[in-house]
Design an enzyme around this catalytic site. Structure first.
Site, PDB file in Angstrom:
ATOM      1  N   GLU A  41      12.878   8.260  -0.669  1.00  0.00           N
ATOM      2  CA  GLU A  41      12.294   8.527   0.654  1.00  0.00           C
ATOM      3  C   GLU A  41      12.377   7.255   1.506  1.00  0.00           C
ATOM      4  O   GLU A  41      12.761   7.294   2.686  1.00  0.00           O
ATOM      5  CB  GLU A  41      10.834   8.989   0.507  1.00  0.00           C
ATOM      6  CG  GLU A  41      10.201   9.400   1.829  1.00  0.00           C
ATOM      7  CD  GLU A  41       8.758   9.891   1.687  1.00  0.00           C
ATOM      8  OE1 GLU A  41       8.206   9.863   0.572  1.00  0.00           O
ATOM      9  OE2 GLU A  41       8.181  10.306   2.721  1.00  0.00           O
TER      10      GLU A  41
ATOM     11  N   GLU B 114      -0.992  10.369  -1.765  1.00  0.00           N
ATOM     12  CA  GLU B 114      -0.752  11.681  -1.145  1.00  0.00           C
ATOM     13  C   GLU B 114       0.244  12.485  -1.999  1.00  0.00           C
ATOM     14  O   GLU B 114       0.014  13.654  -2.324  1.00  0.00           O
ATOM     15  CB  GLU B 114      -0.213  11.465   0.273  1.00  0.00           C
ATOM     16  CG  GLU B 114       0.248  12.720   0.980  1.00  0.00           C
ATOM     17  CD  GLU B 114       1.615  12.537   1.649  1.00  0.00           C
ATOM     18  OE1 GLU B 114       2.561  13.236   1.232  1.00  0.00           O
ATOM     19  OE2 GLU B 114       1.725  11.693   2.563  1.00  0.00           O
TER      20      GLU B 114
END
Lengths: 429, 426
Positions: A142, A70
């Site tokens: 992240e 993604e």
């Protein structure tokens, strides 16, 4: 192009299945400034064991690869597609869930250009060794950010407790170790398998002319050459109905303890109408038991066991399903016992009344109308429903059909001791 | 074409704002109460808001109140505390179905307005004092809410930066109040404060939806308040930063949180406010901005690196999550981006791109009724009269020189770093 009218809601939906298998939906919303589009593939973090395109053998891929892919689809040889979107006044984004990956933009101008940018971005992968390595640093941060987030750790802690084999228990972003094994070749393998138009859905909602938009999409897709695809083969181990672990306690740098009770669902092989009714019934059930107007909410609040972070929800997709109830609490053990005993009492009919069912249905209908104010909600949820062979616009009629008997049956089947689990976060010593 | 037609009606005690639109399937009411932010009242107001929303005379328990709302097709009702500059705002929002989308066509808007009147004017009191048990329960909840900021490190480091940077200014206070002051509040002094707030706060009601203006005005007759002349805050001129503060704090965290505060010396309503908005967009507001490109995309140091404005206080805040060992490198990159802005080291294309995205964001915000209220309410805070269209035109007119000029006014004030126990914090 098919036209589907929803008279009571005053909405008209347009649908066409393209020759290459892509499903396109357009919902005109006059009066709005923004147009919102999502381009979604039925591929998420749980699809980690599958037969790659042009192969006959199953392959097991590293955890977090769907989410990694993604991130990488935004980068092309000539730069970052985020830039392209912002030049055209749009804001773009993407997200990966357990079973789908969505790319989206919203904009109040240049809608057609942005739509083409979105489709072309998703349909032209570009991965190199170098760009893949660079992304590992960003995704690493992240993952670390979520590691420090007690609510996220709690949420995944419950899922880990519930599942013994199913990959739903794996963090969507993977780990710093697992993503270190991702290569450009592996990304292409996943991409080629799952990003075929026949495994995807495009949804456009906003002040648009459906004919014009559909023509644009047709022209765009006609320029591209897609071979017919056979069905994608995914593989999941058999999952027992009982939970893997009854309780887990995590120590973290927090001041207030947190506690979630999880219930692992049975009958998760459903889809379509059956799934829609099941998920709405369980949602009504949880609302009746734990909503702000419920007897148990009042008691738990008065006894100082819960605060405004208390919440409950139910998630169901093909192959897995669970509900979670809880929040911040000074007394995590007491709260988890109380939640479980409320559920067991509901199983024997306590708390459930015809009157509460009718009131909760009304509440859900009003809530549904509120959600239809949001183009984002419509596009995202419509796609989720559609991947599960359900229709978002069937929600109200299906709600109306649910009887008191359905509710009682649902409580009897759903609440079982061996499907309960607890996860707590408590302050470090 | 105008984006939103706001009709403003002064009535006794409050101002009614109606925006008629057929976009939504619900009607939204937002009631706003504004007073100066200060240490004496901040905790009282935070508690008051929550006591008022938990029960009323007619609905004396949360269960009774919420049952009534469920019966109104699940009317949404929630409250919110905010600070805008040095003003403290309590908001009560009600979102209620428009009956034309229901089989049952009982009119719901009037019931929503009546419910708001009940919450505001008919609280759950006994003998000139709030209901004791309710107050005690809400005190517990408020303490937990203030405490919960500590557990979310992103929020925590943001709050800590503001505390350090604005020491001695009201803005250093958190909108949720001061934990150590909660216990002092009694049902009596809270009721005294309620009477004061209800008679002195500046009051605004926004009603958004497919409504009839005359009907709305009639429905609002139950909302009766005394006339008042609310306090207009005088803005203190920006303090010149004498010395940059650098604060490092250690906690058991894996990811360091770097938060940097600047004084912009520009406020909402000032002539160069729109230039500041464009500045922020190029600098760190979006995913095409300098911070995102240089801290995340080029150096791979962070997942997020962004900046935002506190428009009414004139602050610019940078935030990023990084590994402790990269502290110096991250600071260097961020300072370089600020210098580049001051030197005019950005292209016309970056300006155009940023304007397009700001306008887009603004218009998108007007698509939600809550967002629209927030935009319109800026005018109340700053005593201005901008329409959304004025705003868009203001942005479009900004030149490169305007951005450089505004950049030169920006001063670095405080660097705050929350770092892990193993980190390189001193």
């Amino acid at each position: 192009m098919k036209k589907i009218a929803f008279d009571q809601l005053k909405e008209t939906l347009y649908h066409e299945k393209m020759e290459n298998g892509l499903n396109v939906y357009i919902l005109p919303k006059q009066g709005f400034s923004k147009t919102f589009a999502t381009f979604t593939t039925k591929y998420g973090s749980i699809d980690n064991d599958f037969v790659p395109l042009n192969s006959t053998e199953y392959n097991h891929v590293p955890d977090g690869i769907a989410h990694f892919l993604e991130h990488k689809l935004f980068e092309k040889e000539d730069g970052d597609v985020f830039q392209q979107f912002s030049k055209q006044g749009a804001s773009a984004n993407a997200f990966t869930t357990f079973n789908r990956t969505a790319y989206l933009f919203s904009s109040t101008s240049n809608v057609e250009k942005n739509l083409e940018t979105l489709i072309d971005m998703v349909q032209s992968p570009y991965f190199t060794e170098k760009t893949v390595e660079k992304e590992k640093g960003i995704i690493g941060q992240e993952i670390t950010m979520y590691d420090d987030n007690p609510d996220w750790r709690l949420y995944f802690g419950v899922i880990e407790n519930m599942y013994q084999h199913h990959p739903v228990k794996i963090d969507i972003a993977g780990t710093i170790e697992s993503i270190s094994h991702i290569t450009d070749q592996l990304l292409y393998e996943c991409y080629n398998t799952f990003y075929h138009p026949s495994n995807m859905l495009l949804f456009v909602v906003g002040p648009v002319d459906p004919d014009q938009i559909m023509n644009l999409i047709r022209d765009n897709q006609n320029k591209k050459d897609y071979k017919d695809m056979s069905e994608i083969k995914r593989r999941f181990e058999d999952e027992p109905s009982s939970v893997a672990e009854k309780k887990k306690v995590l120590q973290m740098n927090v001041q207030t303890p947190k506690c979630l009770v999880g219930v692992k669902a049975c009958d998760v092989a459903q889809s379509g109408k059956e799934m829609l009714k099941n998920e709405l019934t369980i949602n009504l059930l949880l609302d009746i038991l734990f909503g702000k107007s419920s007897k148990s909410y009042y008691e738990l609040y008065n006894e100082g066991l819960i605060d405004e972070t208390f919440s409950y929800d139910y998630t169901q997709e093909e192959g897995f399903g669970f509900s979670m109830v809880g929040g911040d609490t000074e007394k995590p053990d007491e709260l988890s016992e109380r939640i479980q005993s409320i559920m067991m009492e509901a199983k024997s009919g306590n708390y459930l009344t015809e009157e509460s069912l009718e009131r909760t249905k009304k509440k859900k209908i009003g809530g549904f109308l509120r959600q239809l104010n949001s183009p984002d909600y419509i596009a995202n949820q419509f796609t989720r429903y559609s991947f599960n062979e359900m229709n978002l616009f069937d929600v109200v009629p299906t709600l109306e059909e649910i009887t008191f008997n359905d509710l009682k049956k649902s409580a009897e089947q759903f609440f079982e001791e061996d499907r309960f689990t607890v996860c707590q976060v408590i302050p470090n010593k | 074409m105008s984006v939103a037609n706001e009709m403003v009606i002064k009535t006794e005690g409050f101002t009614l704002h109606i925006v008629k639109t057929n976009k939504y399937k619900t009607n939204t009411l937002v009631w706003k109460m504004k007073a100066p932010l200060n240490a004496e009242t901040v905790t009282l107001r935070a508690l008051l808001l929550n006591v008022l929303q938990s029960s009323t005379k007619k609905y004396p328990t949360t269960t009774a109140l919420r049952t009534y709302l469920d019966d109104l097709y699940g009317a949404g009702f929630f409250v919110d505390l905010a600070k805008k500059g040095e003003q403290h705002i309590m908001s009560f929002s009600i979102d209620i179905a428009n009956e034309k989308f229901l089989k049952d066509s009982t009119p719901l808007l009037q019931k929503g307005i009546d419910f708001l009147a009940e919450v505001l004017l008919n609280p759950n009191i006994e003998n000139e004092s709030f209901h004791q048990e309710t107050v005690e329960k809400e005190k517990r909840i408020l303490k937990q809410r203030i405490q919960s900021i500590y557990d979310d490190k992103m929020r925590y480091s943001n709050v800590r930066l503001v505390e350090e940077m604005c020491k001695g200014e009201p803005y250093a206070l958190d909108a949720n109040g001061i934990a150590s002051k909660v216990e002092e509040i009694t049902p009596q002094n809270l009721f005294d404060y309620y009477k004061k707030a209800i008679s002195e706060d500046e009051l605004h009601l926004y009603i958004i939806g497919d409504v009839n203006e005359n009907e709305v005005e009639t429905f609002c007759r139950n909302l009766q308040f005394e006339n008042r002349s609310p306090i207009q805050l005088e803005r203190k001129e920006g303090s010149n930063v004498k010395e940059v503060k650098e604060i490092k704090e250690k906690q058991d965290v894996k990811q360091g949180k770097l938060n940097i505060g600047y004084r912009t010396n520009v406020h909402f309503g000032d002539q160069d406010y729109f230039a500041l908005q464009v500045f922020n967009g190029i600098f760190g507001g979006f995913s095409h901005s300098k911070l995102f490109i240089n801290v995340r995309e080029k150096a791979s140091l962070a997942y997020y690196a962004a900046s935002r404005l506190e428009s009414h206080k004139g602050l610019l805040m940078v935030m990023s999550g990084i590994e402790a060992k990269n502290y110096d490198q991250a600071i260097t990159i961020i300072r370089e981006q600020m210098d580049a802005m001051k030197k005019g080291d950005f292209t016309d294309q970056e300006i155009e791109q940023t304007k397009a995205v700001i306008n887009n964001q603004l218009l998108e915000t007007t698509d939600t009724s809550r967002g629209l209220v927030e935009i319109l309410y800026h005018n109340v805070i700053a005593n201005q009269n901008f329409t959304v269209d004025d705003w868009i035109q203001g942005i479009n007119k900004i030149s490169k020189q305007d951005i450089i000029d505004v950049a030169k006014k920006i001063e670095l004030d405080t660097i705050y770093f929350l770092t892990g126990l193993e980190g390189n914090g001193e």
